[in-house]
Write a protein that holds these residues in place. Structure first.
Motif, PDB file in Angstrom:
ATOM      1  N   GLU A 214       0.548   1.387  60.054  1.00 18.20           N
ATOM      2  CA  GLU A 214       0.687   1.998  58.733  1.00 18.20           C
ATOM      3  C   GLU A 214       0.106   3.408  58.693  1.00 18.20           C
ATOM      4  O   GLU A 214       0.609   4.276  57.993  1.00 18.20           O
ATOM      5  N   ALA A 215      -0.964   3.624  59.433  1.00 18.12           N
ATOM      6  CA  ALA A 215      -1.564   4.962  59.459  1.00 18.12           C
ATOM      7  C   ALA A 215      -0.596   5.983  60.040  1.00 18.12           C
ATOM      8  O   ALA A 215      -0.470   7.110  59.539  1.00 18.12           O
ATOM      9  N   GLN A 216       0.113   5.586  61.094  1.00 16.62           N
ATOM     10  CA  GLN A 216       1.108   6.483  61.691  1.00 16.62           C
ATOM     11  C   GLN A 216       2.235   6.770  60.709  1.00 16.62           C
ATOM     12  O   GLN A 216       2.663   7.921  60.550  1.00 16.62           O
ATOM     13  N   ARG A 217       2.707   5.724  60.034  1.00 10.17           N
ATOM     14  CA  ARG A 217       3.790   5.905  59.059  1.00 10.17           C
ATOM     15  C   ARG A 217       3.355   6.832  57.933  1.00 10.17           C
ATOM     16  O   ARG A 217       4.110   7.713  57.513  1.00 10.17           O
ATOM     17  N   ALA A 218       2.136   6.640  57.430  1.00 12.08           N
ATOM     18  CA  ALA A 218       1.647   7.480  56.337  1.00 12.08           C
ATOM     19  C   ALA A 218       1.559   8.936  56.768  1.00 12.08           C
ATOM     20  O   ALA A 218       1.902   9.848  56.000  1.00 12.08           O
ATOM     21  N   ARG A 219       1.105   9.157  57.998  1.00  8.97           N
ATOM     22  CA  ARG A 219       1.011  10.523  58.513  1.00  8.97           C
ATOM     23  C   ARG A 219       2.396  11.165  58.623  1.00  8.97           C
ATOM     24  O   ARG A 219       2.589  12.333  58.257  1.00  8.97           O
ATOM     25  N   LEU A 220       3.360  10.388  59.090  1.00  8.65           N
ATOM     26  CA  LEU A 220       4.705  10.920  59.266  1.00  8.65           C
ATOM     27  C   LEU A 220       5.378  11.201  57.914  1.00  8.65           C
ATOM     28  O   LEU A 220       6.032  12.222  57.739  1.00  8.65           O
ATOM     29  N   VAL A 221       5.197  10.298  56.951  1.00 10.05           N
ATOM     30  CA  VAL A 221       5.771  10.516  55.621  1.00 10.05           C
ATOM     31  C   VAL A 221       5.148  11.747  54.971  1.00 10.05           C
ATOM     32  O   VAL A 221       5.834  12.526  54.292  1.00 10.05           O
ATOM     33  N   GLY A 222       3.854  11.952  55.188  1.00  9.35           N
ATOM     34  CA  GLY A 222       3.174  13.100  54.606  1.00  9.35           C
ATOM     35  C   GLY A 222       3.717  14.433  55.085  1.00  9.35           C
ATOM     36  O   GLY A 222       3.540  15.460  54.417  1.00  9.35           O
ATOM     37  N   ALA A 223       4.400  14.434  56.236  1.00  9.09           N
ATOM     38  CA  ALA A 223       4.966  15.671  56.778  1.00  9.09           C
ATOM     39  C   ALA A 223       6.392  15.934  56.288  1.00  9.09           C
ATOM     40  O   ALA A 223       6.985  16.954  56.641  1.00  9.09           O
ATOM     41  N   ILE A 224       6.949  15.019  55.482  1.00  6.09           N
ATOM     42  CA  ILE A 224       8.321  15.177  54.988  1.00  6.09           C
ATOM     43  C   ILE A 224       8.283  15.832  53.605  1.00  6.09           C
ATOM     44  O   ILE A 224       7.704  15.256  52.670  1.00  6.09           O
ATOM     45  N   PRO A 225       8.864  17.016  53.425  1.00 12.55           N
ATOM     46  CA  PRO A 225       8.780  17.707  52.137  1.00 12.55           C
ATOM     47  C   PRO A 225       9.241  16.885  50.939  1.00 12.55           C
ATOM     48  O   PRO A 225       8.649  16.999  49.863  1.00 12.55           O
ATOM     49  N   VAL A 226      10.271  16.055  51.082  1.00 10.87           N
ATOM     50  CA  VAL A 226      10.720  15.272  49.925  1.00 10.87           C
ATOM     51  C   VAL A 226       9.822  14.062  49.675  1.00 10.87           C
ATOM     52  O   VAL A 226       9.998  13.354  48.680  1.00 10.87           O
ATOM     53  N   GLY A 227       8.877  13.797  50.554  1.00  9.45           N
ATOM     54  CA  GLY A 227       7.861  12.784  50.305  1.00  9.45           C
ATOM     55  C   GLY A 227       8.262  11.350  50.552  1.00  9.45           C
ATOM     56  O   GLY A 227       7.596  10.425  50.072  1.00  9.45           O
ATOM     57  N   ARG A 228       9.287  11.128  51.340  1.00  5.62           N
ATOM     58  CA  ARG A 228       9.709   9.751  51.631  1.00  5.62           C
ATOM     59  C   ARG A 228      10.543   9.732  52.901  1.00  5.62           C
ATOM     60  O   ARG A 228      11.019  10.769  53.368  1.00  5.62           O
ATOM     61  N   ILE A 229      10.754   8.534  53.424  1.00  5.10           N
ATOM     62  CA  ILE A 229      11.647   8.316  54.564  1.00  5.10           C
ATOM     63  C   ILE A 229      13.071   8.150  54.032  1.00  5.10           C
ATOM     64  O   ILE A 229      13.280   7.610  52.944  1.00  5.10           O
ATOM     65  N   GLY A 230      14.034   8.611  54.778  1.00  8.89           N
ATOM     66  CA  GLY A 230      15.432   8.491  54.365  1.00  8.89           C
ATOM     67  C   GLY A 230      15.957   7.079  54.560  1.00  8.89           C
ATOM     68  O   GLY A 230      15.303   6.220  55.166  1.00  8.89           O
ATOM     69  N   THR A 231      17.144   6.831  54.026  1.00  6.91           N
ATOM     70  CA  THR A 231      17.750   5.495  54.109  1.00  6.91           C
ATOM     71  C   THR A 231      19.021   5.533  54.952  1.00  6.91           C
ATOM     72  O   THR A 231      19.690   6.566  55.042  1.00  6.91           O
ATOM     73  N   PRO A 232      19.381   4.404  55.553  1.00  6.62           N
ATOM     74  CA  PRO A 232      20.649   4.342  56.286  1.00  6.62           C
ATOM     75  C   PRO A 232      21.844   4.695  55.412  1.00  6.62           C
ATOM     76  O   PRO A 232      22.814   5.294  55.887  1.00  6.62           O
ATOM     77  N   GLU A 233      21.785   4.336  54.125  1.00  2.51           N
ATOM     78  CA  GLU A 233      22.900   4.632  53.223  1.00  2.51           C
ATOM     79  C   GLU A 233      23.105   6.141  53.085  1.00  2.51           C
ATOM     80  O   GLU A 233      24.245   6.613  52.989  1.00  2.51           O
ATOM     81  N   GLU A 234      22.017   6.901  53.096  1.00  2.00           N
ATOM     82  CA  GLU A 234      22.148   8.359  52.973  1.00  2.00           C
ATOM     83  C   GLU A 234      22.834   8.958  54.201  1.00  2.00           C
ATOM     84  O   GLU A 234      23.649   9.880  54.076  1.00  2.00           O
ATOM     85  N   ILE A 235      22.526   8.437  55.365  1.00  2.00           N
ATOM     86  CA  ILE A 235      23.232   8.883  56.571  1.00  2.00           C
ATOM     87  C   ILE A 235      24.684   8.420  56.514  1.00  2.00           C
ATOM     88  O   ILE A 235      25.608   9.147  56.899  1.00  2.00           O
ATOM     89  N   GLY A 236      24.907   7.225  55.992  1.00  2.00           N
ATOM     90  CA  GLY A 236      26.265   6.696  55.875  1.00  2.00           C
ATOM     91  C   GLY A 236      27.154   7.570  55.026  1.00  2.00           C
ATOM     92  O   GLY A 236      28.327   7.794  55.356  1.00  2.00           O
ATOM     93  N   HIS A 237      26.638   8.093  53.929  1.00  3.57           N
ATOM     94  CA  HIS A 237      27.446   8.954  53.061  1.00  3.57           C
ATOM     95  C   HIS A 237      27.866  10.237  53.782  1.00  3.57           C
ATOM     96  O   HIS A 237      28.989  10.715  53.616  1.00  3.57           O
ATOM     97  N   VAL A 238      26.948  10.796  54.574  1.00  2.00           N
ATOM     98  CA  VAL A 238      27.290  11.998  55.344  1.00  2.00           C
ATOM     99  C   VAL A 238      28.361  11.673  56.380  1.00  2.00           C
ATOM    100  O   VAL A 238      29.340  12.418  56.546  1.00  2.00           O
ATOM    101  N   ALA A 239      28.192  10.551  57.070  1.00  2.00           N
ATOM    102  CA  ALA A 239      29.179  10.144  58.077  1.00  2.00           C
ATOM    103  C   ALA A 239      30.540   9.906  57.438  1.00  2.00           C
ATOM    104  O   ALA A 239      31.580  10.259  58.016  1.00  2.00           O
ATOM    105  N   ALA A 240      30.560   9.305  56.252  1.00  3.23           N
ATOM    106  CA  ALA A 240      31.827   9.029  55.574  1.00  3.23           C
ATOM    107  C   ALA A 240      32.553  10.324  55.246  1.00  3.23           C
ATOM    108  O   ALA A 240      33.789  10.401  55.348  1.00  3.23           O
ATOM    109  N   PHE A 241      31.817  11.347  54.848  1.00  2.00           N
ATOM    110  CA  PHE A 241      32.462  12.647  54.607  1.00  2.00           C
ATOM    111  C   PHE A 241      33.030  13.219  55.903  1.00  2.00           C
ATOM    112  O   PHE A 241      34.192  13.670  55.944  1.00  2.00           O
ATOM    113  N   LEU A 242      32.236  13.198  56.965  1.00  6.37           N
ATOM    114  CA  LEU A 242      32.701  13.760  58.241  1.00  6.37           C
ATOM    115  C   LEU A 242      33.891  12.987  58.797  1.00  6.37           C
ATOM    116  O   LEU A 242      34.678  13.539  59.571  1.00  6.37           O
ATOM    117  N   ALA A 243      34.040  11.726  58.404  1.00  6.49           N
ATOM    118  CA  ALA A 243      35.152  10.897  58.871  1.00  6.49           C
ATOM    119  C   ALA A 243      36.365  10.970  57.952  1.00  6.49           C
ATOM    120  O   ALA A 243      37.366  10.303  58.206  1.00  6.49           O
TER     121      ALA A 243
END
Length: 264
Positions: A214-243
């Motif tokens: 959890e400490a590693q995860r918290a450190r990594l999330v803290g370095a993301i400007p939007v303040g959270r980890i992304g979701t597979p669905e968000e990558i899916g939407h980009v892929a759907a556009f490219l396809a």
């Protein structure tokens, strides 16, 4: 290669249904991409080396999405060739390929240093992450050329764009190689109506990114400007556009989806 279901993607009187294959689709990011493509109206073959891929897609197929499972180790060149041939035999077309399969072996969530890395470890990651994408693309492109239309989406990583502290040298090399390969492929097939693009995700919720404490995860999330980890669905939407039909003037590009952690 073991297809788990057999579904006709062309219902009577229906508009053209394009056929897509997504590798590494047994869960996480790959499953998110496969479901997004199916939601966009494609018939999707979700590929994974684990038989659990059948269970992963079953609920989505049950609610009416055109999605089926195929068990395949993407490093099996004969199996890749057989899967493409099977799709062509069953559906008469092969339109979209998402090369997503990837591995990143770590020890206790930490990368393996170069001096501790064996040649076998290096080759395993390159074979799964990069060589499989080359082989799948090579086998799929002739079918796309015959129809004068195709979309190849290759999954790179932020580690292929910039230094990432948790990425081993084998993983970073495979993901940077994906970008270089995609650019050359994009130029080679552009006149055939085929586009080739990369998505470079940052930290996305998946079994791979859940390694570490959890400490590693918290450190990594803290370095993301939007303040959270992304979701597979968000990558899916980009892929759907490219396809999609709407991305025909976009090729040889790298789309960074990382919450602002890398801005080219």
């Amino acid at each position: 290669m073991t297809p788990q279901t057999s579904i006709d993607p062309s219902a009577p009187g229906a508009a053209l249904v394009r056929v897509a294959a997504v590798t590494g689709a047994g869960g996480g990011l790959g499953l998110g991409v496969a479901v997004a493509l199916a939601q966009a109206g494609l018939h999707v073959i979700a590929i994974d080396r684990s038989p659990k891929v059948a269970e992963a897609v079953a609920a989505h197929a049950a609610r009416g999405l055109r999605i089926e499972a195929a068990v395949l180790d993407v490093t099996d060149e004969d199996g890749v060739r057989a899967l493409v041939a099977s799709a062509l035999e069953r559906f008469g077309r092969f339109d979209v390929l998402v090369n997503n399969a990837g591995i990143h072996p770590k020890t206790d969530g930490e990368r393996t240093g170069v001096t501790a890395m064996s040649t076998a470890q290096w080759k395993e990651v390159l074979d799964v992450n990069l060589t499989s994408a080359f082989v799948f693309s090579r086998e799929a492109i002739p079918a796309m050329r015959r129809n004068g239309w195709g979309r190849i989406v290759n999954m790179s990583s932020r580690a292929g764009r910039t230094l990432v502290g948790t990425a081993g040298v084998h993983y970073a090399a495979s993901k940077a190689g994906m970008i270089g390969m995609s650019r050359v492929l994009a130029a080679e097939v552009a006149a055939d109506g085929i586009t080739v693009n990369c998505i470079a995700p940052g930290r996305i919720e998946s079994p791979m990114t859940q390694q570490g404490d959890e400490a590693q995860r918290a450190r990594l999330v803290g370095a993301i400007p939007v303040g959270r980890i992304g979701t597979p669905e968000e990558i899916g939407h980009v892929a759907a556009f490219l396809a999609s039909e709407h991305s025909g003037y976009l090729t040889g590009a790298v789309i960074d989806v990382n919450g602002g952690t890398f801005m080219a």
